[in-house]
Design a protein around this motif. Structure first.
Motif, PDB file in Angstrom:
ATOM      1  N   TYR A  26       0.844  -1.209   0.000  1.00 17.80           N
ATOM      2  CA  TYR A  26       0.000   0.000   0.000  1.00 17.80           C
ATOM      3  C   TYR A  26       0.876   1.254   0.000  1.00 17.80           C
ATOM      4  N   THR A  27       1.857   1.300   0.919  1.00 16.30           N
ATOM      5  CA  THR A  27       2.727   2.475   1.038  1.00 16.30           C
ATOM      6  C   THR A  27       3.487   2.731  -0.258  1.00 16.30           C
ATOM      7  N   PHE A  28       4.006   1.644  -0.837  1.00 11.18           N
ATOM      8  CA  PHE A  28       4.765   1.770  -2.089  1.00 11.18           C
ATOM      9  C   PHE A  28       3.885   2.384  -3.180  1.00 11.18           C
ATOM     10  N   ALA A  29       2.689   1.807  -3.345  1.00  9.23           N
ATOM     11  CA  ALA A  29       1.781   2.274  -4.405  1.00  9.23           C
ATOM     12  C   ALA A  29       1.372   3.726  -4.183  1.00  9.23           C
ATOM     13  N   ILE A  30       1.040   4.065  -2.933  1.00  7.25           N
ATOM     14  CA  ILE A  30       0.600   5.429  -2.613  1.00  7.25           C
ATOM     15  C   ILE A  30       1.731   6.440  -2.835  1.00  7.25           C
ATOM     16  N   SER A  31       2.968   6.092  -2.411  1.00 13.40           N
ATOM     17  CA  SER A  31       4.111   7.005  -2.580  1.00 13.40           C
ATOM     18  C   SER A  31       4.346   7.294  -4.055  1.00 13.40           C
ATOM     19  N   PHE A  32       4.331   6.228  -4.842  1.00 14.75           N
ATOM     20  CA  PHE A  32       4.548   6.383  -6.284  1.00 14.75           C
ATOM     21  C   PHE A  32       3.434   7.223  -6.904  1.00 14.75           C
ATOM     22  N   TYR A  33       2.206   6.935  -6.474  1.00  9.89           N
ATOM     23  CA  TYR A  33       1.026   7.634  -7.003  1.00  9.89           C
ATOM     24  C   TYR A  33       1.151   9.140  -6.740  1.00  9.89           C
ATOM     25  N   ILE A  34       1.517   9.501  -5.495  1.00  8.30           N
ATOM     26  CA  ILE A  34       1.630  10.919  -5.121  1.00  8.30           C
ATOM     27  C   ILE A  34       2.734  11.615  -5.917  1.00  8.30           C
ATOM     28  N   LEU A  35       3.919  10.954  -6.012  1.00  9.83           N
ATOM     29  CA  LEU A  35       5.035  11.592  -6.725  1.00  9.83           C
ATOM     30  C   LEU A  35       4.737  11.747  -8.218  1.00  9.83           C
ATOM     31  N   GLN A  36       4.045  10.753  -8.789  1.00 10.33           N
ATOM     32  CA  GLN A  36       3.719  10.853 -10.214  1.00 10.33           C
ATOM     33  C   GLN A  36       2.595  11.861 -10.464  1.00 10.33           C
ATOM     34  N   LEU A  37       1.681  11.966  -9.513  1.00  7.55           N
ATOM     35  CA  LEU A  37       0.549  12.885  -9.657  1.00  7.55           C
ATOM     36  C   LEU A  37       0.996  14.342  -9.514  1.00  7.55           C
ATOM     37  N   THR A  38       1.879  14.591  -8.524  1.00  3.55           N
ATOM     38  CA  THR A  38       2.233  15.981  -8.203  1.00  3.55           C
ATOM     39  C   THR A  38       3.667  16.346  -8.578  1.00  3.55           C
ATOM     40  N   GLY A  39       4.587  15.356  -8.545  1.00  4.46           N
ATOM     41  CA  GLY A  39       6.010  15.646  -8.810  1.00  4.46           C
ATOM     42  C   GLY A  39       6.636  16.525  -7.749  1.00  4.46           C
ATOM     43  N   SER A  40       5.978  16.627  -6.594  1.00  2.59           N
ATOM     44  CA  SER A  40       6.447  17.550  -5.550  1.00  2.59           C
ATOM     45  C   SER A  40       6.932  16.799  -4.305  1.00  2.59           C
ATOM     46  N   ALA A  41       8.117  17.199  -3.818  1.00  4.58           N
ATOM     47  CA  ALA A  41       8.648  16.604  -2.582  1.00  4.58           C
ATOM     48  C   ALA A  41       7.774  17.011  -1.399  1.00  4.58           C
ATOM     49  N   THR A  42       7.143  18.188  -1.474  1.00  2.00           N
ATOM     50  CA  THR A  42       6.294  18.665  -0.372  1.00  2.00           C
ATOM     51  C   THR A  42       5.061  17.781  -0.207  1.00  2.00           C
ATOM     52  N   SER A  43       4.412  17.404  -1.317  1.00  2.00           N
ATOM     53  CA  SER A  43       3.227  16.516  -1.242  1.00  2.00           C
ATOM     54  C   SER A  43       3.609  15.152  -0.688  1.00  2.00           C
ATOM     55  N   PHE A  44       4.766  14.661  -1.130  1.00  2.00           N
ATOM     56  CA  PHE A  44       5.264  13.364  -0.647  1.00  2.00           C
ATOM     57  C   PHE A  44       5.544  13.448   0.853  1.00  2.00           C
ATOM     58  N   ALA A  45       6.190  14.547   1.262  1.00  2.00           N
ATOM     59  CA  ALA A  45       6.506  14.746   2.691  1.00  2.00           C
ATOM     60  C   ALA A  45       5.233  14.862   3.520  1.00  2.00           C
ATOM     61  N   VAL A  79      -5.949  11.275   4.855  1.00  2.00           N
ATOM     62  CA  VAL A  79      -6.817  10.850   5.968  1.00  2.00           C
ATOM     63  C   VAL A  79      -6.600   9.361   6.260  1.00  2.00           C
ATOM     64  N   THR A  80      -6.582   8.554   5.199  1.00  2.00           N
ATOM     65  CA  THR A  80      -6.376   7.101   5.368  1.00  2.00           C
ATOM     66  C   THR A  80      -5.025   6.827   6.014  1.00  2.00           C
ATOM     67  N   THR A  81      -3.979   7.495   5.526  1.00  2.00           N
ATOM     68  CA  THR A  81      -2.628   7.301   6.076  1.00  2.00           C
ATOM     69  C   THR A  81      -2.608   7.651   7.564  1.00  2.00           C
ATOM     70  N   SER A  82      -3.309   8.719   7.957  1.00  2.00           N
ATOM     71  CA  SER A  82      -3.352   9.130   9.375  1.00  2.00           C
ATOM     72  C   SER A  82      -4.011   8.055  10.238  1.00  2.00           C
ATOM     73  N   ILE A  83      -5.156   7.517   9.772  1.00  2.00           N
ATOM     74  CA  ILE A  83      -5.874   6.487  10.556  1.00  2.00           C
ATOM     75  C   ILE A  83      -5.024   5.213  10.658  1.00  2.00           C
ATOM     76  N   LEU A  84      -4.419   4.812   9.536  1.00  4.88           N
ATOM     77  CA  LEU A  84      -3.588   3.597   9.545  1.00  4.88           C
ATOM     78  C   LEU A  84      -2.387   3.761  10.470  1.00  4.88           C
ATOM     79  N   SER A  85      -1.867   4.980  10.540  1.00  4.17           N
ATOM     80  CA  SER A  85      -0.742   5.266  11.427  1.00  4.17           C
ATOM     81  C   SER A  85      -1.142   5.018  12.890  1.00  4.17           C
ATOM     82  N   ILE A  86      -2.364   5.436  13.259  1.00  7.23           N
ATOM     83  CA  ILE A  86      -2.841   5.261  14.640  1.00  7.23           C
ATOM     84  C   ILE A  86      -3.086   3.778  14.943  1.00  7.23           C
ATOM     85  N   THR A  87      -3.738   3.056  14.020  1.00  6.00           N
ATOM     86  CA  THR A  87      -4.037   1.632  14.280  1.00  6.00           C
ATOM     87  C   THR A  87      -2.746   0.823  14.372  1.00  6.00           C
TER      88      THR A  87
END
Length: 434
Positions: A32-51, A111-119
Protein backbone atom coordinates in the motif's frame (compact mmCIF):
# COMPACT_ATOMS: atom_id res chain seq x y z
CA UNK A 1 7.52 -29.74 34.82
CA UNK A 2 4.81 -30.77 32.35
CA UNK A 3 3.20 -27.34 32.67
CA UNK A 4 6.54 -25.65 31.90
CA UNK A 5 6.99 -27.88 28.84
CA UNK A 6 3.51 -26.92 27.58
CA UNK A 7 4.28 -23.23 28.17
CA UNK A 8 7.51 -23.46 26.19
CA UNK A 9 5.66 -25.29 23.41
CA UNK A 10 3.00 -22.54 23.32
CA UNK A 11 5.78 -19.91 23.35
CA UNK A 12 7.32 -21.57 20.27
CA UNK A 13 3.88 -21.36 18.61
CA UNK A 14 3.77 -17.65 19.58
CA UNK A 15 7.25 -17.10 18.17
CA UNK A 16 6.17 -18.22 14.70
CA UNK A 17 2.53 -17.02 14.76
CA UNK A 18 3.82 -13.60 15.79
CA UNK A 19 6.28 -13.69 12.89
CA UNK A 20 3.70 -14.85 10.29
CA UNK A 21 1.09 -12.33 11.51
CA UNK A 22 3.67 -9.53 11.25
CA UNK A 23 4.77 -10.80 7.82
CA UNK A 24 1.23 -10.76 6.42
CA UNK A 25 0.12 -7.41 7.86
CA UNK A 26 3.47 -5.77 7.00
CA UNK A 27 3.30 -7.13 3.47
CA UNK A 28 -0.09 -5.49 2.89
CA UNK A 29 1.02 -2.23 4.50
CA UNK A 30 4.25 -2.06 2.47
CA UNK A 31 2.53 -2.74 -0.87
CA UNK A 32 0.00 0.00 0.00
CA UNK A 33 2.73 2.48 1.04
CA UNK A 34 4.76 1.77 -2.09
CA UNK A 35 1.78 2.27 -4.41
CA UNK A 36 0.60 5.43 -2.61
CA UNK A 37 4.11 7.00 -2.58
CA UNK A 38 4.55 6.38 -6.28
CA UNK A 39 1.03 7.63 -7.00
CA UNK A 40 1.63 10.92 -5.12
CA UNK A 41 5.04 11.59 -6.73
CA UNK A 42 3.72 10.85 -10.21
CA UNK A 43 0.55 12.89 -9.66
CA UNK A 44 2.23 15.98 -8.20
CA UNK A 45 6.01 15.65 -8.81
CA UNK A 46 6.45 17.55 -5.55
CA UNK A 47 8.65 16.60 -2.58
CA UNK A 48 6.29 18.66 -0.37
CA UNK A 49 3.23 16.52 -1.24
CA UNK A 50 5.26 13.36 -0.65
CA UNK A 51 6.51 14.75 2.69
CA UNK A 52 2.90 15.62 3.68
CA UNK A 53 1.91 11.95 3.36
CA UNK A 54 4.94 10.96 5.46
CA UNK A 55 3.87 13.53 8.09
CA UNK A 56 0.35 11.99 8.11
CA UNK A 57 1.94 8.64 8.93
CA UNK A 58 4.10 10.07 11.75
CA UNK A 59 2.31 13.01 13.41
CA UNK A 60 -0.81 11.14 14.69
CA UNK A 61 1.24 8.33 16.23
CA UNK A 62 3.65 10.83 17.80
CA UNK A 63 0.82 12.77 19.46
CA UNK A 64 -1.24 9.77 20.60
CA UNK A 65 1.51 7.28 21.55
CA UNK A 66 1.62 8.20 25.30
CA UNK A 67 -2.15 7.58 25.58
CA UNK A 68 -1.78 4.33 23.63
CA UNK A 69 0.92 3.23 26.08
CA UNK A 70 -1.19 4.02 29.15
CA UNK A 71 -4.22 2.25 27.61
CA UNK A 72 -2.05 -0.78 26.74
CA UNK A 73 -0.84 -1.07 30.35
CA UNK A 74 -4.42 -0.87 31.71
CA UNK A 75 -6.44 -3.07 29.33
CA UNK A 76 -6.20 -6.39 27.50
CA UNK A 77 -3.27 -6.30 25.08
CA UNK A 78 -4.89 -9.01 22.98
CA UNK A 79 -8.11 -6.98 22.58
CA UNK A 80 -6.07 -3.90 21.58
CA UNK A 81 -4.02 -5.80 18.96
CA UNK A 82 -7.13 -7.41 17.38
CA UNK A 83 -9.24 -4.20 17.48
CA UNK A 84 -6.40 -2.24 15.81
CA UNK A 85 -6.09 -4.83 13.04
CA UNK A 86 -9.88 -4.85 12.44
CA UNK A 87 -9.87 -1.03 12.30
CA UNK A 88 -7.09 -1.22 9.67
CA UNK A 89 -9.21 -3.57 7.53
CA UNK A 90 -12.29 -1.29 7.81
CA UNK A 91 -10.25 1.85 6.95
CA UNK A 92 -8.88 0.30 3.75
CA UNK A 93 -12.41 -0.85 2.92
CA UNK A 94 -13.56 2.76 3.36
CA UNK A 95 -10.88 4.09 0.99
CA UNK A 96 -11.84 1.39 -1.53
CA UNK A 97 -15.51 2.46 -1.46
CA UNK A 98 -14.47 6.15 -1.71
CA UNK A 99 -12.26 5.39 -4.73
CA UNK A 100 -15.17 3.75 -6.56
CA UNK A 101 -17.65 6.51 -5.71
CA UNK A 102 -15.55 9.71 -5.89
CA UNK A 103 -12.14 8.72 -7.29
CA UNK A 104 -8.82 8.81 -5.43
CA UNK A 105 -7.86 12.23 -4.06
CA UNK A 106 -4.82 13.46 -2.13
CA UNK A 107 -7.01 14.40 0.85
CA UNK A 108 -8.51 10.86 1.01
CA UNK A 109 -4.98 9.41 0.94
CA UNK A 110 -3.81 11.72 3.75
CA UNK A 111 -6.82 10.85 5.97
CA UNK A 112 -6.38 7.10 5.37
CA UNK A 113 -2.63 7.30 6.08
CA UNK A 114 -3.35 9.13 9.37
CA UNK A 115 -5.87 6.49 10.56
CA UNK A 116 -3.59 3.60 9.55
CA UNK A 117 -0.74 5.27 11.43
CA UNK A 118 -2.84 5.26 14.64
CA UNK A 119 -4.04 1.63 14.28
CA UNK A 120 -0.53 0.33 13.53
CA UNK A 121 0.84 2.29 16.50
CA UNK A 122 -1.70 0.75 18.92
CA UNK A 123 -0.99 -2.72 17.53
CA UNK A 124 2.79 -2.18 17.62
CA UNK A 125 2.92 -0.88 21.21
CA UNK A 126 0.62 -3.66 22.49
CA UNK A 127 2.75 -6.30 20.73
CA UNK A 128 6.10 -4.82 21.82
CA UNK A 129 5.02 -4.60 25.46
CA UNK A 130 3.69 -8.19 25.29
CA UNK A 131 6.86 -9.89 24.07
CA UNK A 132 7.99 -10.97 27.54
CA UNK A 133 4.48 -12.34 28.24
CA UNK A 134 4.28 -14.24 24.95
CA UNK A 135 7.83 -15.63 24.80
CA UNK A 136 10.12 -17.23 27.39
CA UNK A 137 12.98 -14.98 28.60
CA UNK A 138 15.73 -17.02 26.94
CA UNK A 139 14.35 -16.38 23.46
CA UNK A 140 13.68 -12.62 23.59
CA UNK A 141 16.58 -11.73 21.25
CA UNK A 142 15.37 -14.47 18.90
CA UNK A 143 11.79 -13.10 19.05
CA UNK A 144 12.97 -9.54 18.32
CA UNK A 145 15.10 -10.81 15.41
CA UNK A 146 12.30 -12.97 13.94
CA UNK A 147 9.87 -10.05 14.31
CA UNK A 148 12.28 -7.82 12.41
CA UNK A 149 12.90 -10.60 9.89
CA UNK A 150 9.16 -10.82 9.16
CA UNK A 151 8.94 -7.06 8.56
CA UNK A 152 12.04 -7.31 6.37
CA UNK A 153 10.77 -10.27 4.31
CA UNK A 154 7.59 -8.32 3.68
CA UNK A 155 9.64 -5.29 2.74
CA UNK A 156 11.73 -7.35 0.29
CA UNK A 157 8.77 -8.77 -1.59
CA UNK A 158 6.36 -5.87 -1.44
CA UNK A 159 8.33 -3.14 -3.28
CA UNK A 160 9.35 -5.64 -5.96
CA UNK A 161 5.73 -6.83 -6.34
CA UNK A 162 4.44 -3.26 -5.94
CA UNK A 163 6.82 -2.06 -8.65
CA UNK A 164 5.75 -4.81 -11.06
CA UNK A 165 2.03 -4.37 -10.30
CA UNK A 166 2.14 -0.57 -10.43
CA UNK A 167 0.77 0.48 -13.81
CA UNK A 168 -0.35 -3.09 -14.56
CA UNK A 169 -3.28 -2.99 -12.12
CA UNK A 170 -5.47 -0.25 -10.66
CA UNK A 171 -5.21 1.22 -7.16
CA UNK A 172 -8.33 -0.70 -5.94
CA UNK A 173 -6.41 -3.98 -6.51
CA UNK A 174 -3.67 -2.76 -4.14
CA UNK A 175 -6.31 -1.92 -1.54
CA UNK A 176 -7.98 -5.35 -1.84
CA UNK A 177 -4.57 -7.06 -1.33
CA UNK A 178 -4.08 -5.02 1.87
CA UNK A 179 -7.61 -5.85 3.16
CA UNK A 180 -7.10 -9.60 2.67
CA UNK A 181 -3.67 -9.49 4.39
CA UNK A 182 -5.10 -7.55 7.34
CA UNK A 183 -8.03 -9.97 7.77
CA UNK A 184 -5.69 -13.01 7.90
CA UNK A 185 -3.55 -11.24 10.54
CA UNK A 186 -6.69 -10.77 12.72
CA UNK A 187 -7.41 -14.53 12.61
CA UNK A 188 -3.84 -15.46 13.56
CA UNK A 189 -3.61 -12.96 16.43
CA UNK A 190 -6.86 -14.26 17.95
CA UNK A 191 -5.18 -17.67 18.62
CA UNK A 192 -2.40 -16.20 20.83
CA UNK A 193 -2.30 -16.23 24.65
CA UNK A 194 -1.03 -12.79 25.70
CA UNK A 195 -0.72 -13.79 29.39
CA UNK A 196 1.37 -16.95 28.98
CA UNK A 197 4.44 -15.64 30.82
CA UNK A 198 2.80 -12.59 32.42
CA UNK A 199 3.71 -11.91 36.02
CA UNK A 200 0.84 -12.18 38.51
CA UNK A 201 0.82 -8.41 39.04
CA UNK A 202 -0.34 -7.86 35.46
CA UNK A 203 -3.25 -10.29 35.83
CA UNK A 204 -4.66 -8.64 38.97
CA UNK A 205 -7.55 -6.35 38.00
CA UNK A 206 -8.65 -3.10 39.62
CA UNK A 207 -5.59 -2.76 41.86
CA UNK A 208 -4.96 0.82 40.78
CA UNK A 209 -7.52 3.16 39.31
CA UNK A 210 -5.32 6.12 38.55
CA UNK A 211 -6.34 8.46 35.72
CA UNK A 212 -4.89 8.15 32.22
CA UNK A 213 -2.82 11.32 32.68
CA UNK A 214 -1.47 10.15 36.05
CA UNK A 215 -0.64 6.82 34.45
CA UNK A 216 1.40 8.62 31.75
CA UNK A 217 3.10 10.79 34.42
CA UNK A 218 4.15 7.63 36.33
CA UNK A 219 5.66 6.33 33.10
CA UNK A 220 7.66 9.57 32.70
CA UNK A 221 8.81 9.41 36.35
CA UNK A 222 9.93 5.82 35.77
CA UNK A 223 11.93 6.96 32.72
CA UNK A 224 13.73 9.62 34.77
CA UNK A 225 15.15 6.87 36.99
CA UNK A 226 16.85 5.30 33.95
CA UNK A 227 19.53 7.67 32.55
CA UNK A 228 20.40 5.12 29.82
CA UNK A 229 16.91 5.42 28.32
CA UNK A 230 16.97 9.23 28.62
CA UNK A 231 20.27 9.39 26.72
CA UNK A 232 18.82 7.10 24.03
CA UNK A 233 15.79 9.41 23.79
CA UNK A 234 17.86 12.53 23.13
CA UNK A 235 19.91 10.70 20.53
CA UNK A 236 16.82 9.25 18.83
CA UNK A 237 15.12 12.68 18.80
CA UNK A 238 17.95 14.34 16.84
CA UNK A 239 18.79 11.31 14.69
CA UNK A 240 15.18 11.05 13.49
CA UNK A 241 15.11 14.78 12.75
CA UNK A 242 18.19 14.71 10.50
CA UNK A 243 17.11 11.39 9.06
CA UNK A 244 14.19 13.26 7.46
CA UNK A 245 16.75 14.22 4.77
CA UNK A 246 16.95 10.56 3.78
CA UNK A 247 13.25 9.72 4.30
CA UNK A 248 12.05 12.50 1.98
CA UNK A 249 15.12 12.67 -0.27
CA UNK A 250 15.63 9.04 -1.25
CA UNK A 251 12.32 8.52 -3.06
CA UNK A 252 12.32 12.06 -4.45
CA UNK A 253 15.86 11.78 -5.87
CA UNK A 254 15.41 8.33 -7.40
CA UNK A 255 11.91 8.82 -8.84
CA UNK A 256 11.87 12.52 -9.69
CA UNK A 257 15.54 13.43 -10.32
CA UNK A 258 17.06 10.19 -11.63
CA UNK A 259 13.80 9.04 -13.32
CA UNK A 260 14.15 5.47 -12.03
CA UNK A 261 11.51 3.01 -13.25
CA UNK A 262 9.01 1.76 -10.66
CA UNK A 263 10.24 -1.86 -10.72
CA UNK A 264 13.90 -0.84 -10.32
CA UNK A 265 12.99 1.53 -7.48
CA UNK A 266 11.16 -1.44 -5.93
CA UNK A 267 14.29 -3.58 -6.20
CA UNK A 268 16.42 -0.99 -4.37
CA UNK A 269 13.89 -0.95 -1.53
CA UNK A 270 13.93 -4.74 -1.59
CA UNK A 271 17.74 -4.71 -1.24
CA UNK A 272 17.34 -2.63 1.95
CA UNK A 273 15.17 -5.40 3.36
CA UNK A 274 17.54 -8.18 2.25
CA UNK A 275 20.21 -6.43 4.36
CA UNK A 276 17.81 -6.39 7.34
CA UNK A 277 16.96 -10.07 6.89
CA UNK A 278 20.60 -11.17 6.67
CA UNK A 279 21.45 -9.26 9.84
CA UNK A 280 18.25 -10.50 11.57
CA UNK A 281 19.24 -14.11 10.84
CA UNK A 282 22.69 -13.37 12.25
CA UNK A 283 21.23 -11.88 15.47
CA UNK A 284 18.72 -14.75 15.88
CA UNK A 285 21.54 -17.35 15.96
CA UNK A 286 24.38 -15.48 17.70
CA UNK A 287 24.70 -15.08 21.44
CA UNK A 288 23.34 -11.91 22.98
CA UNK A 289 25.33 -8.73 22.34
CA UNK A 290 27.41 -7.80 25.41
CA UNK A 291 27.67 -4.03 24.86
CA UNK A 292 24.52 -3.00 22.95
CA UNK A 293 25.01 0.76 23.21
CA UNK A 294 28.53 0.60 21.79
CA UNK A 295 27.44 -1.63 18.89
CA UNK A 296 24.55 0.74 18.08
CA UNK A 297 26.92 3.73 18.06
CA UNK A 298 29.11 2.06 15.41
CA UNK A 299 25.99 1.28 13.38
CA UNK A 300 24.80 4.92 13.44
CA UNK A 301 28.24 6.18 12.33
CA UNK A 302 28.03 3.77 9.37
CA UNK A 303 24.53 5.10 8.64
CA UNK A 304 25.86 8.68 8.32
CA UNK A 305 28.22 7.58 5.55
CA UNK A 306 25.44 5.68 3.73
CA UNK A 307 23.21 8.78 3.91
CA UNK A 308 25.93 10.97 2.37
CA UNK A 309 26.63 8.31 -0.29
CA UNK A 310 23.00 8.56 -1.57
CA UNK A 311 24.03 11.91 -3.11
CA UNK A 312 26.97 10.60 -5.19
CA UNK A 313 25.02 9.71 -8.40
CA UNK A 314 23.78 13.33 -8.46
CA UNK A 315 27.40 14.55 -8.55
CA UNK A 316 28.59 12.17 -11.29
CA UNK A 317 27.36 11.02 -14.69
CA UNK A 318 26.87 7.28 -14.19
CA UNK A 319 24.94 5.08 -16.61
CA UNK A 320 21.36 4.07 -15.65
CA UNK A 321 22.30 0.42 -14.91
CA UNK A 322 25.26 1.50 -12.81
CA UNK A 323 23.02 3.84 -10.79
CA UNK A 324 20.53 0.99 -10.12
CA UNK A 325 23.41 -1.34 -9.10
CA UNK A 326 24.94 1.36 -6.87
CA UNK A 327 21.68 1.92 -4.97
CA UNK A 328 21.13 -1.84 -4.61
CA UNK A 329 24.49 -2.21 -2.81
CA UNK A 330 23.95 0.98 -0.79
CA UNK A 331 20.51 -0.09 0.41
CA UNK A 332 21.72 -3.61 1.28
CA UNK A 333 24.34 -1.99 3.55
CA UNK A 334 21.76 0.42 4.96
CA UNK A 335 19.36 -2.42 5.88
CA UNK A 336 22.14 -4.33 7.68
CA UNK A 337 23.14 -1.23 9.67
CA UNK A 338 19.55 -0.56 10.81
CA UNK A 339 19.51 -4.01 12.43
CA UNK A 340 22.94 -3.48 14.04
CA UNK A 341 21.54 -0.29 15.61
CA UNK A 342 18.07 -1.52 16.64
CA UNK A 343 18.27 -5.17 17.74
CA UNK A 344 20.81 -4.85 20.62
CA UNK A 345 19.04 -1.73 21.99
CA UNK A 346 15.57 -3.36 21.77
CA UNK A 347 16.76 -6.45 23.66
CA UNK A 348 18.41 -4.24 26.30
CA UNK A 349 15.14 -2.28 26.78
CA UNK A 350 12.99 -5.44 26.92
CA UNK A 351 15.17 -6.77 29.76
CA UNK A 352 15.56 -3.44 31.61
CA UNK A 353 11.98 -2.13 31.77
CA UNK A 354 9.57 -3.54 34.36
CA UNK A 355 6.55 -5.43 32.99
CA UNK A 356 3.86 -3.06 34.29
CA UNK A 357 5.56 0.00 32.74
CA UNK A 358 6.40 -1.44 29.33
CA UNK A 359 3.43 -0.06 27.38
CA UNK A 360 3.92 3.45 28.77
CA UNK A 361 7.71 3.51 28.46
CA UNK A 362 7.78 2.18 24.88
CA UNK A 363 5.08 4.66 23.86
CA UNK A 364 6.89 7.60 25.51
CA UNK A 365 10.10 6.50 23.75
CA UNK A 366 8.18 6.45 20.47
CA UNK A 367 6.67 9.91 21.03
CA UNK A 368 9.87 11.54 22.23
CA UNK A 369 12.10 10.01 19.58
CA UNK A 370 9.66 11.02 16.82
CA UNK A 371 8.73 14.46 18.23
CA UNK A 372 10.88 16.45 15.79
CA UNK A 373 10.30 14.14 12.80
CA UNK A 374 7.19 15.94 11.41
CA UNK A 375 9.12 19.23 11.61
CA UNK A 376 12.02 17.53 9.80
CA UNK A 377 9.64 16.23 7.09
CA UNK A 378 8.15 19.71 6.51
CA UNK A 379 11.59 21.34 6.45
CA UNK A 380 13.15 18.76 4.11
CA UNK A 381 10.07 18.64 1.86
CA UNK A 382 10.45 22.39 1.25
CA UNK A 383 14.30 22.25 1.04
CA UNK A 384 14.26 19.54 -1.66
CA UNK A 385 11.89 21.65 -3.77
CA UNK A 386 14.26 24.65 -3.41
CA UNK A 387 17.87 23.36 -3.28
CA UNK A 388 19.98 20.61 -4.91
CA UNK A 389 19.39 17.30 -3.08
CA UNK A 390 23.07 16.27 -2.89
CA UNK A 391 24.02 19.20 -0.62
CA UNK A 392 21.02 18.70 1.66
CA UNK A 393 21.95 15.03 2.15
CA UNK A 394 25.66 15.66 2.78
CA UNK A 395 25.04 18.52 5.24
CA UNK A 396 22.48 16.42 7.16
CA UNK A 397 24.81 13.40 7.28
CA UNK A 398 27.57 15.62 8.71
CA UNK A 399 25.28 17.06 11.40
CA UNK A 400 24.02 13.57 12.27
CA UNK A 401 27.62 12.38 12.73
CA UNK A 402 28.30 15.27 15.13
CA UNK A 403 25.17 14.34 17.18
CA UNK A 404 26.30 10.70 17.54
CA UNK A 405 29.90 11.52 18.43
CA UNK A 406 28.69 13.96 21.09
CA UNK A 407 25.95 11.86 22.77
CA UNK A 408 27.72 8.50 22.50
CA UNK A 409 31.16 9.75 23.57
CA UNK A 410 33.42 7.20 25.34
CA UNK A 411 32.66 8.59 28.84
CA UNK A 412 28.89 8.03 28.30
CA UNK A 413 29.47 4.52 26.94
CA UNK A 414 31.51 3.64 30.05
CA UNK A 415 28.62 4.84 32.27
CA UNK A 416 26.21 2.50 30.49
CA UNK A 417 28.68 -0.40 30.25
CA UNK A 418 30.95 0.08 33.31
CA UNK A 419 32.43 -3.40 32.74
CA UNK A 420 34.18 -1.97 29.65
CA UNK A 421 36.43 0.18 31.82
CA UNK A 422 39.05 1.51 29.46
CA UNK A 423 39.80 -1.85 27.91
CA UNK A 424 40.19 -1.39 24.18
CA UNK A 425 40.60 -5.13 23.67
CA UNK A 426 37.10 -5.84 25.02
CA UNK A 427 35.63 -3.18 22.74
CA UNK A 428 37.48 -4.55 19.72
CA UNK A 429 36.34 -8.08 20.51
CA UNK A 430 32.66 -7.03 20.81
CA UNK A 431 32.64 -4.84 17.69
CA UNK A 432 34.48 -7.52 15.73
CA UNK A 433 31.72 -9.97 16.64
CA UNK A 434 29.11 -7.81 14.89
Amino acid sequence: MMEHHLKVKKATYHLYTFMISKLISSFGAQVYTFAISFYILQLTGSATSFATNLICSILPRTLLAPFAGAITDRYSKKAIVISAQIATTITIGGLLVYTFTSGLSLLAIYVTTSILSITSMFSGIAFTSSITSLIDKERIQKAMSLNQMAISFAAIGSPAIGGILYGAVTMPVFLVIYMIASSIAVLLESTMNFKLFAKEKEVVEGAEKESLLKSIKLGIDYLKLHPVILLLLWMALLINFFFGAFEVGYSYILIEKLQMKSQHFGFTQGAFSVGMVLMSIYFSIRKEVKFPFLVSKRGIIGLCFVMAAVAIPLLTSLSYNLIVGYYLVLMLTFGSLIMVINTPIQVMLQKTIDEEYKGRVFSIIETMSMALTPLGMVLYGVLYDLFPGQWILMMSAGLLLCVVLFFARPSEIRKIHPELGGGKETIREEVGAV
